[in-house]
Enzyme design. Structure first.
Site, PDB file in Angstrom:
ATOM      1  N   GLY A 132      -8.387   4.385  10.003  1.00 37.95           N
ATOM      2  CA  GLY A 132      -9.058   3.127   9.636  1.00 37.95           C
ATOM      3  C   GLY A 132      -8.898   2.692   8.190  1.00 37.95           C
ATOM      4  N   THR A 133      -8.103   3.397   7.404  1.00 37.96           N
ATOM      5  CA  THR A 133      -7.986   3.045   5.974  1.00 37.96           C
ATOM      6  C   THR A 133      -7.520   1.603   5.757  1.00 37.96           C
ATOM      7  OG1 THR A 133      -5.791   4.050   6.013  1.00 37.96           O
ATOM      8  CG2 THR A 133      -7.559   5.365   5.043  1.00 37.96           C
ATOM      9  N   GLY A 134      -6.479   1.210   6.489  1.00 34.63           N
ATOM     10  CA  GLY A 134      -5.890  -0.116   6.264  1.00 34.63           C
ATOM     11  C   GLY A 134      -6.842  -1.244   6.644  1.00 34.63           C
ATOM     12  N   CYS A 135      -7.511  -1.102   7.790  1.00 31.81           N
ATOM     13  CA  CYS A 135      -8.464  -2.127   8.253  1.00 31.81           C
ATOM     14  C   CYS A 135      -9.620  -2.245   7.260  1.00 31.81           C
ATOM     15  CB  CYS A 135      -9.036  -1.762   9.624  1.00 31.81           C
ATOM     16  SG  CYS A 135      -7.783  -1.439  10.868  1.00 31.81           S
TER      17      CYS A 135
ATOM     18  N   LYS B  28       0.845  -1.205   0.000  1.00 30.98           N
ATOM     19  CA  LYS B  28       0.000   0.000   0.000  1.00 30.98           C
ATOM     20  C   LYS B  28       0.875   1.249   0.000  1.00 30.98           C
ATOM     21  CE  LYS B  28      -1.896  -1.437   3.773  1.00 30.98           C
ATOM     22  NZ  LYS B  28      -2.727  -1.693   4.967  1.00 30.98           N
TER      23      LYS B  28
ATOM     24  N   THR C  64      -8.415  10.018   7.969  1.00 29.44           N
ATOM     25  CA  THR C  64      -8.060   8.742   7.328  1.00 29.44           C
ATOM     26  C   THR C  64      -7.911   7.622   8.358  1.00 29.44           C
ATOM     27  OG1 THR C  64      -5.746   9.387   7.476  1.00 29.44           O
ATOM     28  CG2 THR C  64      -6.859   9.835   5.381  1.00 29.44           C
TER      29      THR C  64
HETATM   30  N1  LIG Z   1      -4.876  10.330   1.082  1.00 29.91           N
HETATM   31  C1  LIG Z   1      -5.292   9.230   0.446  1.00 29.91           C
HETATM   32  N2  LIG Z   1      -6.061   9.325  -0.669  1.00 29.91           N
HETATM   33  C2  LIG Z   1      -6.488   8.239  -1.333  1.00 29.91           C
HETATM   34  N3  LIG Z   1      -6.176   6.990  -0.951  1.00 29.91           N
HETATM   35  C3  LIG Z   1      -5.413   6.819   0.137  1.00 29.91           C
HETATM   36  C4  LIG Z   1      -4.926   7.914   0.903  1.00 29.91           C
HETATM   37  N4  LIG Z   1      -4.202   7.433   1.966  1.00 29.91           N
HETATM   38  C5  LIG Z   1      -4.241   6.094   1.858  1.00 29.91           C
HETATM   39  N5  LIG Z   1      -4.942   5.712   0.760  1.00 29.91           N
HETATM   40  C6  LIG Z   1      -5.245   4.345   0.322  1.00 29.91           C
HETATM   41  O1  LIG Z   1      -5.896   3.693   1.402  1.00 29.91           O
HETATM   42  C7  LIG Z   1      -5.546   2.323   1.425  1.00 29.91           C
HETATM   43  C8  LIG Z   1      -4.953   1.973   2.793  1.00 29.91           C
HETATM   44  O2  LIG Z   1      -3.599   2.384   2.776  1.00 29.91           O
HETATM   45  P1  LIG Z   1      -2.768   2.973   4.000  1.00 29.91           P
HETATM   46  O3  LIG Z   1      -1.362   3.045   3.535  1.00 29.91           O
HETATM   47  O4  LIG Z   1      -3.397   4.216   4.497  1.00 29.91           O
HETATM   48  O5  LIG Z   1      -3.005   1.807   5.041  1.00 29.91           O
HETATM   49  P2  LIG Z   1      -2.537   1.723   6.531  1.00 29.91           P
HETATM   50  O6  LIG Z   1      -1.395   2.631   6.777  1.00 29.91           O
HETATM   51  O7  LIG Z   1      -2.352   0.282   6.821  1.00 29.91           O
HETATM   52  O8  LIG Z   1      -3.782   2.253   7.303  1.00 29.91           O
HETATM   53  P3  LIG Z   1      -3.924   2.368   8.919  1.00 29.91           P
HETATM   54  O9  LIG Z   1      -3.229   3.610   9.306  1.00 29.91           O
HETATM   55  O10 LIG Z   1      -5.399   2.396   9.088  1.00 29.91           O
HETATM   56  O11 LIG Z   1      -3.261   1.163   9.490  1.00 29.91           O
HETATM   57  C9  LIG Z   1      -4.577   2.120   0.237  1.00 29.91           C
HETATM   58  O12 LIG Z   1      -5.306   1.692  -0.884  1.00 29.91           O
HETATM   59  C10 LIG Z   1      -4.005   3.513   0.031  1.00 29.91           C
HETATM   60  O13 LIG Z   1      -3.507   3.724  -1.269  1.00 29.91           O
HETATM   61  C1  LIG Z   2      -7.357  -1.845  17.167  1.00 30.72           C
HETATM   62  C2  LIG Z   2      -6.689  -1.231  15.981  1.00 30.72           C
HETATM   63  N1  LIG Z   2      -6.364  -2.019  14.948  1.00 30.72           N
HETATM   64  C3  LIG Z   2      -5.751  -1.491  13.853  1.00 30.72           C
HETATM   65  C4  LIG Z   2      -5.467  -0.139  13.801  1.00 30.72           C
HETATM   66  C5  LIG Z   2      -4.809   0.395  12.530  1.00 30.72           C
HETATM   67  O1  LIG Z   2      -4.052   1.447  12.641  1.00 30.72           O
HETATM   68  C6  LIG Z   2      -5.823   0.663  14.916  1.00 30.72           C
HETATM   69  N2  LIG Z   2      -5.574   2.003  14.941  1.00 30.72           N
HETATM   70  N3  LIG Z   2      -6.437   0.090  15.986  1.00 30.72           N
END
Ligand SMILES: Nc1ncnc2c1ncn2[C@@H]1O[C@H](COP(=O)(O)OP(=O)(O)OP(=O)(O)O)[C@@H](O)[C@H]1O
Ligand SMILES: Cc1ncc(CO)c(N)n1
Length: 279
Positions: free
Chosen positions: A220-223, A179, A218
């Site tokens: 929760g994006t990854g989850c 990502k 942003t």
């Molecule tokens: N500003 C943004 N605009 C559009 N897409 C985004 C943006 N930031 C992240 N993404 C997308 O969101 C998805 C999750 O990526 P991200 O890298 O944010 O995950 P993460 O860091 O694991 O998230 P978290 O912080 O919730 O653990 C990916 O598809 C990424 O390209």
């Molecule tokens: C409990 C939990 N899982 C995953 C994330 C991802 O960043 C978070 N902030 N909190």
């Protein structure tokens, strides 16, 4: 009313609770509802968390995690599993072992730290993630910080994402989605106006691009992305199809993110149900 009711696909998340409702188990279950599957949960840890950061975290005993998992899988059954915060080496290993016995695709989000930099995984668990959890993954979805932590590969341009993918694949997941959400704004061949992710199994390669949204909210994006992928897989989509539909869903959720509390607000899991959201 009578007749046979349609049973939605069932998806299990194995993850931590976010009291603020934007990430973790809460994000996973909201995503699953929005995407039309039946969400179920195995809670591994409880966090006291809000828009400002993580104020506390408590792991559940391994026995409680195993019991939740068995309750769900042995009776209800699952069409896909997603893992998130696993906190400790002991929990990572127990979950990897449970997954090995489950006949369903598995999305592993190797959660390391929160958006605020709070640790959600013990340093001592990294080796178990590499050698026990990644090998049982159908798709692993590390962000760039997690890639660096797990493989030592530092990515600051799109061209290095391929090298990062190869390094993660060497631990055994079938597919990896690198990502690029955290890429610096001036990185890559195409400039900094896109959020770019790379999906590959080592031979088949898919670049996923969406407009980089200028949003602070942003959390929760990854989850959300990993749960959306698991939902697609449970519906019978291929990995590339599930990732493409999940990327579209998370992009919409980021676009609709909203302020809550004094810090980073959540993405909007229900964006498709709002006026103009397309549902
Ligand atoms: N500003 C943004 N605009 C559009 N897409 C985004 C943006 N930031 C992240 N993404 C997308 O969101 C998805 C999750 O990526 P991200 O890298 O944010 O995950 P993460 O860091 O694991 O998230 P978290 O912080 O919730 O653990 C990916 O598809 C990424 O390209
Ligand atoms: C409990 C939990 N899982 C995953 C994330 C991802 O960043 C978070 N902030 N909190």
């Amino acid at each position: 009313m009578s007749g046979v009711r349609a049973v939605p696909p069932r998806v299990l998340t194995v993850a931590g609770s976010d009291s603020g409702g934007g990430a973790g188990i809460q994000a996973d279950l909201k995503t699953m509802l929005a995407l039309g599957v039946h969400g179920m949960s195995v809670i591994t840890a409880v966090t006291a968390q809000n828009s400002l950061g993580v104020q506390g975290a408590w792991e559940l005993p391994v026995e409680a995690v195993r019991a939740q998992y068995r309750s769900v899988v042995d009776d209800i059954g699952v069409q896909a599993v997603k893992t998130g915060m696993l906190a400790s080496a002991e929990l990572v290993e127990a979950v990897a072992e449970l997954i090995m016995d489950t006949d369903a695709p598995v999305v592993v989000d190797p959660v390391g730290v929160s958006k605020h930099g709070d640790s959600l995984l013990a340093e001592s668990a990294l080796d178990s993630v590499r050698t026990k959890l990644l090998p049982v993954a159908t798709v692993a979805t590390p962000n760039l910080d997690e890639v660096a932590q797990l493989t030592g590969v530092h990515v600051d341009s799109e061209s290095q994402m391929r090298r990062a993918a190869a390094a993660v694949l060497s631990y055994g997941p079938r597919w990896v989605l690198i990502k690029g959400g955290h890429l610096p704004a001036d990185a890559g061949r195409v400039g900094g106006d896109q959020a770019v992710d790379l999906l590959t199994d080592g031979s088949d390669e898919h670049w996923l691009r969406a407009p980089r949204l200028d949003s602070r909210h942003t959390h929760g994006t990854g989850c959300t992305l990993a749960s959306a992928i698991a939902s697609g897989l449970a519906k019978g989509q291929t990995v590339p199809e599930a990732v493409a539909t999940a990327k579209e869903y998370v992009t919409g959720a980021i676009a609709a993110g909203f302020p809550l509390g004094g810090g980073i607000g959540p993405v909007d899991h229900g964006w498709r149900f709002r006026p103009g959201g397309g549902a």
